[in-house]
Design a protein around this motif. Structure first.
Motif, PDB file in Angstrom:
ATOM      1  N   ARG A 145     -34.132 122.531  75.971  1.00  0.00           N
ATOM      2  CA  ARG A 145     -33.959 123.803  76.666  1.00  0.00           C
ATOM      3  C   ARG A 145     -33.237 123.616  77.998  1.00  0.00           C
ATOM      4  O   ARG A 145     -32.367 124.403  78.376  1.00  0.00           O
ATOM      5  CB  ARG A 145     -35.312 124.469  76.877  1.00  0.00           C
ATOM      6  N   LYS A 146     -33.577 122.559  78.706  1.00  0.00           N
ATOM      7  CA  LYS A 146     -32.920 122.303  79.991  1.00  0.00           C
ATOM      8  C   LYS A 146     -31.465 121.910  79.790  1.00  0.00           C
ATOM      9  O   LYS A 146     -30.612 122.204  80.625  1.00  0.00           O
ATOM     10  CB  LYS A 146     -33.670 121.202  80.742  1.00  0.00           C
ATOM     11  N   ARG A 147     -31.195 121.247  78.677  1.00  0.00           N
ATOM     12  CA  ARG A 147     -29.821 120.815  78.412  1.00  0.00           C
ATOM     13  C   ARG A 147     -28.988 121.927  77.784  1.00  0.00           C
ATOM     14  O   ARG A 147     -27.762 121.805  77.680  1.00  0.00           O
ATOM     15  CB  ARG A 147     -29.830 119.605  77.469  1.00  0.00           C
ATOM     16  N   LYS A 148     -29.643 122.988  77.322  1.00  0.00           N
ATOM     17  CA  LYS A 148     -28.986 124.128  76.672  1.00  0.00           C
ATOM     18  C   LYS A 148     -28.209 123.685  75.440  1.00  0.00           C
ATOM     19  O   LYS A 148     -27.120 124.183  75.146  1.00  0.00           O
ATOM     20  CB  LYS A 148     -28.056 124.850  77.648  1.00  0.00           C
ATOM     21  N   ASN A 149     -28.769 122.736  74.718  1.00  0.00           N
ATOM     22  CA  ASN A 149     -28.164 122.283  73.469  1.00  0.00           C
ATOM     23  C   ASN A 149     -28.827 122.999  72.292  1.00  0.00           C
ATOM     24  O   ASN A 149     -29.989 123.400  72.359  1.00  0.00           O
ATOM     25  CB  ASN A 149     -28.327 120.774  73.298  1.00  0.00           C
ATOM     26  N   SER A 150     -28.083 123.150  71.223  1.00  0.00           N
ATOM     27  CA  SER A 150     -28.639 123.759  70.022  1.00  0.00           C
ATOM     28  C   SER A 150     -29.458 122.738  69.252  1.00  0.00           C
ATOM     29  O   SER A 150     -29.224 121.531  69.335  1.00  0.00           O
ATOM     30  CB  SER A 150     -27.513 124.306  69.134  1.00  0.00           C
ATOM     31  N   VAL A 151     -30.421 123.228  68.504  1.00  0.00           N
ATOM     32  CA  VAL A 151     -31.276 122.371  67.683  1.00  0.00           C
ATOM     33  C   VAL A 151     -30.685 122.302  66.293  1.00  0.00           C
ATOM     34  O   VAL A 151     -30.494 123.324  65.632  1.00  0.00           O
ATOM     35  CB  VAL A 151     -32.716 122.921  67.633  1.00  0.00           C
ATOM     36  N   SER A 152     -30.372 121.101  65.849  1.00  0.00           N
ATOM     37  CA  SER A 152     -29.748 120.905  64.543  1.00  0.00           C
ATOM     38  C   SER A 152     -30.807 120.597  63.493  1.00  0.00           C
ATOM     39  O   SER A 152     -31.691 119.757  63.705  1.00  0.00           O
ATOM     40  CB  SER A 152     -28.732 119.765  64.610  1.00  0.00           C
ATOM     41  N   GLU A 153     -30.693 121.277  62.362  1.00  0.00           N
ATOM     42  CA  GLU A 153     -31.642 121.042  61.272  1.00  0.00           C
ATOM     43  C   GLU A 153     -31.519 119.626  60.729  1.00  0.00           C
ATOM     44  O   GLU A 153     -32.514 118.950  60.456  1.00  0.00           O
ATOM     45  CB  GLU A 153     -31.402 122.062  60.157  1.00  0.00           C
ATOM     46  N   SER A 154     -30.296 119.162  60.584  1.00  0.00           N
ATOM     47  CA  SER A 154     -30.082 117.805  60.092  1.00  0.00           C
ATOM     48  C   SER A 154     -30.652 116.772  61.066  1.00  0.00           C
ATOM     49  O   SER A 154     -31.249 115.773  60.652  1.00  0.00           O
ATOM     50  CB  SER A 154     -28.583 117.561  59.880  1.00  0.00           C
ATOM     51  N   ALA A 155     -30.491 117.013  62.376  1.00  0.00           N
ATOM     52  CA  ALA A 155     -31.027 116.091  63.373  1.00  0.00           C
ATOM     53  C   ALA A 155     -32.555 116.057  63.323  1.00  0.00           C
ATOM     54  O   ALA A 155     -33.165 114.995  63.498  1.00  0.00           O
ATOM     55  CB  ALA A 155     -30.541 116.488  64.764  1.00  0.00           C
ATOM     56  N   ILE A 156     -33.169 117.222  63.086  1.00  0.00           N
ATOM     57  CA  ILE A 156     -34.630 117.271  62.993  1.00  0.00           C
ATOM     58  C   ILE A 156     -35.125 116.423  61.829  1.00  0.00           C
ATOM     59  O   ILE A 156     -36.042 115.598  61.974  1.00  0.00           O
ATOM     60  CB  ILE A 156     -35.104 118.734  62.834  1.00  0.00           C
ATOM     61  N   LEU A 157     -34.521 116.609  60.658  1.00  0.00           N
ATOM     62  CA  LEU A 157     -34.947 115.844  59.483  1.00  0.00           C
ATOM     63  C   LEU A 157     -34.638 114.360  59.652  1.00  0.00           C
ATOM     64  O   LEU A 157     -35.424 113.500  59.232  1.00  0.00           O
ATOM     65  CB  LEU A 157     -34.262 116.387  58.230  1.00  0.00           C
ATOM     66  N   SER A 158     -33.499 114.067  60.258  1.00  0.00           N
ATOM     67  CA  SER A 158     -33.148 112.662  60.480  1.00  0.00           C
ATOM     68  C   SER A 158     -34.123 111.996  61.432  1.00  0.00           C
ATOM     69  O   SER A 158     -34.492 110.823  61.258  1.00  0.00           O
ATOM     70  CB  SER A 158     -31.717 112.559  61.027  1.00  0.00           C
ATOM     71  N   GLN A 159     -34.563 112.715  62.454  1.00  0.00           N
ATOM     72  CA  GLN A 159     -35.530 112.177  63.402  1.00  0.00           C
ATOM     73  C   GLN A 159     -36.867 111.913  62.725  1.00  0.00           C
ATOM     74  O   GLN A 159     -37.520 110.895  62.970  1.00  0.00           O
ATOM     75  CB  GLN A 159     -35.709 113.162  64.567  1.00  0.00           C
ATOM     76  N   LEU A 160     -37.278 112.841  61.855  1.00  0.00           N
ATOM     77  CA  LEU A 160     -38.557 112.666  61.159  1.00  0.00           C
ATOM     78  C   LEU A 160     -38.521 111.488  60.195  1.00  0.00           C
ATOM     79  O   LEU A 160     -39.491 110.734  60.077  1.00  0.00           O
ATOM     80  CB  LEU A 160     -38.921 113.938  60.393  1.00  0.00           C
ATOM     81  N   THR A 161     -37.422 111.333  59.500  1.00  0.00           N
ATOM     82  CA  THR A 161     -37.336 110.257  58.508  1.00  0.00           C
ATOM     83  C   THR A 161     -36.937 108.930  59.121  1.00  0.00           C
ATOM     84  O   THR A 161     -36.998 107.895  58.453  1.00  0.00           O
ATOM     85  CB  THR A 161     -36.311 110.626  57.422  1.00  0.00           C
ATOM     86  N   GLY A 162     -36.526 108.966  60.392  1.00  0.00           N
ATOM     87  CA  GLY A 162     -36.122 107.736  61.053  1.00  0.00           C
ATOM     88  C   GLY A 162     -37.089 107.334  62.133  1.00  0.00           C
ATOM     89  O   GLY A 162     -38.097 106.660  61.900  1.00  0.00           O
ATOM     90  N   GLY A 163     -36.824 107.812  63.358  1.00  0.00           N
ATOM     91  CA  GLY A 163     -37.621 107.389  64.507  1.00  0.00           C
ATOM     92  C   GLY A 163     -39.073 107.819  64.446  1.00  0.00           C
ATOM     93  O   GLY A 163     -39.958 107.095  64.887  1.00  0.00           O
ATOM     94  N   ASN A 164     -39.335 109.021  63.916  1.00  0.00           N
ATOM     95  CA  ASN A 164     -40.710 109.518  63.892  1.00  0.00           C
ATOM     96  C   ASN A 164     -41.293 109.510  62.485  1.00  0.00           C
ATOM     97  O   ASN A 164     -42.071 110.383  62.108  1.00  0.00           O
ATOM     98  CB  ASN A 164     -40.767 110.953  64.455  1.00  0.00           C
TER      99      ASN A 164
END
Length: 434
Positions: free
Chosen positions: A344-363
């Motif tokens: 929110r502070k960075r005013k960046n959009s949330v990417s669906e692909s990035a969310i899934l990639s984060q879950l299957t990778g780092g988290n």
């Protein structure tokens, strides 16, 4: 209902002789007529109540499958405005029996009618609907209304296609080689004659029984609006704009939670960016209910020891056990909120692909904690551009799922699909655009 009152005038000119006897007879007569009047009123009341009950009663239909006429689909055609589940959704076609698998297809606002029509046509022809129910998730009620005529048209075309191919098979015609439609996938054997078949989950209750060894099998087709499954728009407080690609993850827990005892496997598909050509659920049917299978995006493969899960995940198709997909949806919603708070502070959009990639990778530990057994993503969805090559001999039947690719390539791929379907003399007689 009005109250019927009967008045009996008193006779003042009656003689006084034997007055006691006449008074008694008069009282008995009044009492008798009063009882008759009450009986008539009670009868009228119960008749009115009975008529009201019959007028509001939803009849239970009985579908009887006859092997001599296995392709008559009119018995199970559904009214256009039937509710699908607990006064929600719209049921366009009720299937012939209960299915074990569910396909949920989300339709974003930018999806065109042309793209939607060919997605639905392909999934009908794929054979997948012989054992799955198909649910369309629309971003809004206006969008679902605009696509409703397309759903009805393609349902009718599928019915005609099944009937036509079945008639050709019954006359012992060999299947025309140019047709990619296999009608035999839509017939299943039942255990015993007269055995009662489990009815579909959606719509009005219908008793289904069969006296034959083979019955026609196809799933229900229905839709929900996002506002029905996520009425509060739960992510609106964290994101300035919530596209359906993100909001759908808040809709899945509601829907999958209500049908958690009815389906074993679930597939989530993006209508605009993917097309189902065959049955891709075969690779997860022998897995645990907690398992989830994901695809990765197209890209150059690394030759080093980098984990394949670090490649971006393709959100167009997600499939697995019903329990695993439901738990994944819950985890994705939490991750979307977390990412929105951070960006929110960075005013960046949330990417669906990035969310899934984060879950299957780092988290990935988060998925394990949620009880999700992730089948590590390592392969990509074939690109549909392979069908459009000049020297390509690829056919629709060679794929389970195809990726539409870039926006500029959508019309080209649709024309290739149309050409392959309409090249059949039998199939071209069913579709109006051939």
């Amino acid at each position: 209902m009005g109250l019927l009152l009967v008045f009996f005038p008193q006779n003042h000119n009656a003689p006084n002789t034997n007055s006691t006897f006449k008074r008694t007879n008069s009282n008995n007569l009044i009492l008798s007529k009063t009882q008759s009047t009450i009986s008539i009123c009670a009868l009228l009341f119960f008749l009115t109540l009975l008529l009201f009950t019959l007028s509001t009663f939803e009849p239970t239909n009985t579908l009887h499958h006859n092997n001599n006429q296995p392709t008559k689909l009119a018995q199970s055609k559904t009214q256009n405005h039937n509710k699908a589940l607990q006064r929600m959704g719209t049921l366009y076609r009720r299937g012939t029996r209960a299915m074990t698998d569910l396909v949920i297809c989300h339709v974003a606002d930018e999806t065109t009618v042309h793209e939607f029509r060919y997605f639905l046509r392909l999934i009908h022809r794929s054979g997948l609907t012989a054992r799955t129910d198909v649910v369309f998730l629309f971003a809004s009620g206006s969008l679902s209304s605009s696509f409703a005529p397309v759903i009805r048209e393609e349902n009718e075309a599928f019915s005609s296609l099944v009937e036509l191919h079945s008639e050709l098979n019954s006359t012992r015609w060999s299947q025309l080689p140019e047709s990619t439609f296999d009608v035999t996938r839509f017939f299943v054997r039942v255990g015993k004659k007269g055995e009662e078949i489990a009815e579909p989950l959606w719509g009005k209750k219908t008793r289904i029984n069969t006296s034959d060894e083979v019955m026609l099998s196809y799933g229900s087709v229905l839709s929900f609006d996002a506002a029905e499954l996520d009425p509060e728009n739960s992510l609106a407080g964290f994101l300035d704009r919530v596209p359906l690609s993100l909001r759908r993850w808040a809709c899945y827990p509601m829907l999958l939670g209500r049908v958690r005892h009815n389906f074993k496997h679930v597939m989530l598909v993006d209508v605009k960016n993917a097309a189902v050509v065959n049955d891709p659920l075969g690779r997860v049917r022998n897995r645990k209910s907690e398992s989830v299978f994901l695809f990765v995006k197209h890209g150059k493969k690394n030759n080093d020891a980098t984990r394949t899960s670090q490649r971006p995940v393709n959100p167009a198709v997600v499939m697995g056990g019903a329990r695993g997909v439901r738990r994944l949806a819950n985890a994705v919603v939490v991750e979307i909120v977390r990412a929105a708070m951070q960006q929110r502070k960075r005013k960046n959009s949330v990417s669906e692909s990035a969310i899934l990639s984060q879950l299957t990778g780092g988290n990935e530990f988060m998925l394990k904690a949620k009880g999700v057994e992730l089948m590590e993503p390592s392969e990509s969805i074939p690109d549909a551009s392979q069908l459009s090559g000049r020297n390509s001999s690829a056919s629709l039947s060679d794929y389970a799922i195809i990726q539409r690719g870039t926006t500029s390539n959508h019309d080209l791929i649709s024309s290739v699909i149309k050409k392959q379907i309409c090249s059949s003399v039998v199939d071209s007689s069913v579709y109006r655009d051939c």
